[in-house]
Write an enzyme that holds these catalytic residues in place. Structure first.
Site, short mmCIF file in Angstrom:
data_model
loop_
_atom_site.label_atom_id
_atom_site.label_comp_id
_atom_site.label_asym_id
_atom_site.label_seq_id
_atom_site.Cartn_x
_atom_site.Cartn_y
_atom_site.Cartn_z
N LYS A 100 0.87 -1.18 -0.06
CA LYS A 100 -0.14 0.00 -0.07
C LYS A 100 0.92 1.24 -0.20
O LYS A 100 1.71 1.57 0.83
CB LYS A 100 -0.93 0.16 1.24
N GLN A 121 7.33 3.73 3.88
CA GLN A 121 5.86 3.40 3.85
C GLN A 121 5.79 2.13 4.76
O GLN A 121 4.80 1.94 5.56
CB GLN A 121 5.47 3.24 2.49
N LYS A 124 5.71 3.12 8.48
CA LYS A 124 4.54 3.86 8.37
C LYS A 124 3.22 3.13 8.56
O LYS A 124 2.35 3.26 9.57
CB LYS A 124 4.36 5.12 7.53
N LYS A 136 5.15 1.85 -3.14
CA LYS A 136 5.01 3.20 -3.62
C LYS A 136 5.30 3.39 -5.30
O LYS A 136 6.03 2.11 -5.74
CB LYS A 136 6.34 4.18 -3.04
N GLY A 175 -2.77 8.14 -4.19
CA GLY A 175 -2.22 9.45 -4.60
C GLY A 175 -0.91 9.74 -4.01
O GLY A 175 -0.69 9.52 -2.85
N ASP A 176 -0.18 11.02 -4.49
CA ASP A 176 1.08 11.50 -3.89
C ASP A 176 1.20 12.77 -4.51
O ASP A 176 0.22 13.37 -5.30
CB ASP A 176 2.21 10.31 -3.93
N THR A 220 -4.45 13.40 5.54
CA THR A 220 -3.15 13.55 5.94
C THR A 220 -2.72 15.02 6.75
O THR A 220 -2.22 14.98 7.72
CB THR A 220 -2.11 13.60 4.44
N ASN A 251 -2.23 18.98 -1.41
CA ASN A 251 -3.42 18.32 -0.64
C ASN A 251 -2.91 18.30 1.01
O ASN A 251 -4.03 18.71 1.59
CB ASN A 251 -3.31 16.89 -1.11
N SER A 388 -6.95 5.60 4.20
CA SER A 388 -6.62 4.87 2.81
C SER A 388 -7.20 3.35 3.16
O SER A 388 -7.84 2.66 2.30
CB SER A 388 -5.38 4.78 2.14
P1 NDP Z 1 0.43 17.87 -3.86
O1 NDP Z 1 1.00 17.43 -5.44
O2 NDP Z 1 -0.86 17.81 -3.61
O3 NDP Z 1 1.27 19.15 -3.45
C1 NDP Z 1 2.73 19.17 -3.40
C2 NDP Z 1 3.14 20.60 -3.10
O4 NDP Z 1 4.42 20.69 -2.95
C3 NDP Z 1 2.52 21.69 -4.16
O5 NDP Z 1 2.44 22.86 -3.49
C4 NDP Z 1 3.98 21.78 -4.84
O6 NDP Z 1 4.04 22.82 -5.62
C5 NDP Z 1 5.06 21.58 -3.76
N1 NDP Z 1 6.36 20.73 -4.19
C6 NDP Z 1 6.09 19.84 -4.99
N2 NDP Z 1 7.48 19.53 -5.19
C7 NDP Z 1 8.43 20.53 -4.81
C8 NDP Z 1 9.79 20.69 -4.79
N3 NDP Z 1 10.61 19.94 -5.60
N4 NDP Z 1 10.04 21.72 -4.26
C9 NDP Z 1 9.24 22.61 -3.72
N5 NDP Z 1 7.93 22.45 -3.68
C10 NDP Z 1 7.57 21.37 -4.10
O7 NDP Z 1 1.00 16.59 -3.00
P2 NDP Z 1 0.83 16.32 -1.67
O8 NDP Z 1 0.36 17.36 -0.81
O9 NDP Z 1 -0.15 15.00 -1.64
O10 NDP Z 1 2.32 15.81 -0.96
C11 NDP Z 1 3.05 16.55 -0.49
C12 NDP Z 1 4.02 15.70 0.48
O11 NDP Z 1 3.10 15.01 1.39
C13 NDP Z 1 4.87 14.82 -0.31
O12 NDP Z 1 6.15 14.45 0.37
C14 NDP Z 1 4.09 13.40 -0.11
O13 NDP Z 1 4.96 12.25 -0.17
C15 NDP Z 1 3.59 13.55 1.33
N6 NDP Z 1 2.42 12.77 1.73
C16 NDP Z 1 1.31 12.81 0.99
C17 NDP Z 1 0.02 12.17 1.38
C18 NDP Z 1 -1.28 12.45 0.77
O14 NDP Z 1 -2.13 11.63 1.27
N7 NDP Z 1 -1.38 13.11 -0.26
C19 NDP Z 1 0.20 11.10 2.44
C20 NDP Z 1 1.66 11.10 3.03
C21 NDP Z 1 2.50 11.88 2.83
P3 NDP Z 1 3.95 23.15 -7.34
O15 NDP Z 1 2.44 23.39 -7.13
O16 NDP Z 1 4.63 24.14 -7.71
O17 NDP Z 1 3.90 21.63 -7.78
#
Ligand code: NDP
Length: 456
Positions: A100, A121, A124, A136, A175-176, A220, A251, A388
């Site tokens: 997962k 993961q 976690k 992943k 998603g991620d 999250t 997100n 999830s």
């Molecule tokens: P999203 O794609 O929804 O958002 C990512 C955000 O981070 C955007 O604002 C993006 O900017 C910014 N970003 C992405 N890459 C970079 C980078 N290299 N440098 C600076 N900013 C960056 O992703 P999520 O919110 O889902 O995920 C964010 C983090 O949380 C990740 O590390 C993910 O692995 C982790 N996570 C997510 C979960 C989930 O349920 N969604 C669960 C557990 C962990 P821009 O708009 O410019 O792309």
């Protein structure tokens, strides 16, 4: 030397040997090395206390994914030009349940990033207390600037290959970064079409009208804030009246901002991959959501509607803003040692890692040394995968819970994760160190299940 010291020395040597093999076998995979190092080093007391893990070569097996699948993803853009991206799925560890873990679409995606995420993961998912293994995946496809039709064609091509390896009892992606409701919808449609069956539990993060769970979108971010709240309350502190900085505007960031605000905090900054906004009166979440979720624009546009706010190019500067609580929620390694020192100098009291591995190893050391309450990613952001797993349960039951039921369960899970991390840290001689506590609590269940299932 006492037996205890001898065991400790043996454990350290064992861990070092396993780590060196990882570096040798996986050259140039820096993110994967970093994640392995962080986890293995914190396991020293548990390996020293229980030599069975060494005897059964548990660490050697844990650091080697059960399977890493890479595949070609060809697709045609709106101008008729063919592109080729690379797809990945790592099925890291299936000892306690089906693999997962999310799918990430971002140009930086490579085997190292997918493996670091899959490795983390595994621990976690174990920490959540639910029966889910670690996986992943993703692609180096960049959804930014692509039309809906291009995203649909890419995701359909991606799923046309991925479907062979996933299933509701084998491997369940979600998603991620770069993979939200739109992408999950297209992928679910393609999977259903190929399989000719409605196997709702094959993906999570689905839309509510076709098998998704209420509160999954929020999980999250909400979970991270619940976790931080637990850390604060244990020290007699509170989110009420505190100043918060959240990086990212995706997100995790959006729902962290929402929950922190509901609990009485003022969130003064957030960012995207180009820069950050600072609004000393508290950022307007409705504007951020419209810009990022609906219009898919840059965060810089925020200041056009809120002239009191300022925009700054570059992401890292966000950590120079004084705050009580920092919630890094964008990506890996966004807080380095220097930024951690600045946060500490400015009086940060708690850090909750919404993103995966957002703090470098050096930054974590700075926080721990300074006595900052530090919620590591695999504990603080586990709420997403926890809900999830609740989505999978609802799909199996062909039933849906109300929002408040799922949110209550999420809250309880986050409290339990906090409690088990605190207990493990105490039991193994590192009171208050939730990095060590979360790693050990996650490890023991997976390791014992592996021993019980024999050498496989
Ligand atoms: P999203 O794609 O929804 O958002 C990512 C955000 O981070 C955007 O604002 C993006 O900017 C910014 N970003 C992405 N890459 C970079 C980078 N290299 N440098 C600076 N900013 C960056 O992703 P999520 O919110 O889902 O995920 C964010 C983090 O949380 C990740 O590390 C993910 O692995 C982790 N996570 C997510 C979960 C989930 O349920 N969604 C669960 C557990 C962990 P821009 O708009 O410019 O792309």
């Amino acid at each position: 030397m006492t037996v205890q010291v001898e065991n400790e020395v043996a454990a350290r040597e064992y861990i070092q040997a396993v780590y060196e093999t990882v570096v040798k076998r996986n050259p140039h995979e820096n993110e994967f090395h970093q994640a392995v190092k962080e986890i293995l080093e914190s396991l020293t007391p548990v390996i020293a206390k229980h030599p069975k893990y060494m005897k059964h070569s548990i660490l050697e097996r844990l650091v080697e994914p059960e399977r890493l699948i890479t595949f070609r993803v060809p697709w045609v853009d709106d101008h008729g030009v063919t592109h080729v991206n690379r797809g990945f799925r790592v099925q890291f560890n299936g000892a306690i349940g089906p693999y997962k873990g999310g799918l990430r679409f971002h140009p930086s995606v490579n085997a190292s990033i997918i493996k670091f995420l899959g490795f983390e993961q595994t621990f976690k998912n174990s920490l959540t207390g639910q029966p889910i293994g670690g996986g992943k995946g993703g692609s180096d496809f960049d959804p930014k600037g692509k039309s809906d039709n291009e995203v649909m064609r890419f995701t359909q091509s991606f799923m046309t290959e991925l479907y062979k390896y996933i299933g509701q009892d084998t491997d369940v992606p979600a998603g991620d970064i770069g993979v939200g409701a739109r992408e999950i919808g297209y992928m679910f449609g393609q999977y259903k079409r190929i399989r000719g069956a409605y196997e709702a539990g094959v993906l999570t993060g689905k839309g509510i009208i076709y098998g998704g769970s209420l509160a999954r979108t929020e999980a999250t971010g909400y979970g991270c804030v619940y976790f931080v709240n637990e850390m604060l309350q244990a020290k007699g502190l509170s989110l009420e009246g505190s100043t918060v900085v959240v990086s990212g505007s995706g997100n995790v960031a959006i729902y962290s901002i929402q929950k922190a605000t509901q609990l009485g905090a003022k969130v003064v900054a957030c960012s995207d991959s180009n820069g950050y906004i600072y609004d000393k009166d508290g950022i307007n979440l409705d504007t951020v959501r419209r810009l990022k979720e609906v219009e898919r624009k840059r965060i810089s546009e925020y200041v056009n509607e809120h002239p009191n706010a300022t925009y700054h190019e570059g992401c890292n500067g966000i950590w120079t803003i004084p705050c009580d609580i920092a919630l890094p929620s964008a990506t890996q390694n966004e807080i380095d040692e220097e930024m951690a020192r600045i946060l500490v100098r400015n009086g940060v009291k708690a850090v909750g890692e919404g993103a995966n591995m957002p703090s470098t190893l050096e930054a974590i050391e700075v926080f721990l040394q300074a006595g900052v309450l530090f919620g590591p990613a695999k504990a603080a952001n586990a709420g997403g995968v926890a809900v999830s797993a609740l989505e999978m349960s609802q799909n199996s039951m062909r039933y849906s819970w109300h929002f408040h039921e799922v949110d209550d369960k999420l809250h309880t899970i986050m409290k339990n994760i906090y409690r088990s991390s605190v207990q493990a840290a105490e039991e193994y001689g590192h009171p208050g160190n939730l990095v060590v506590g979360a790693n050990i609590a996650g490890f023991i269940k997976v390791a014992d299940a592996m021993i019980a299932q024999g050498v496989i």
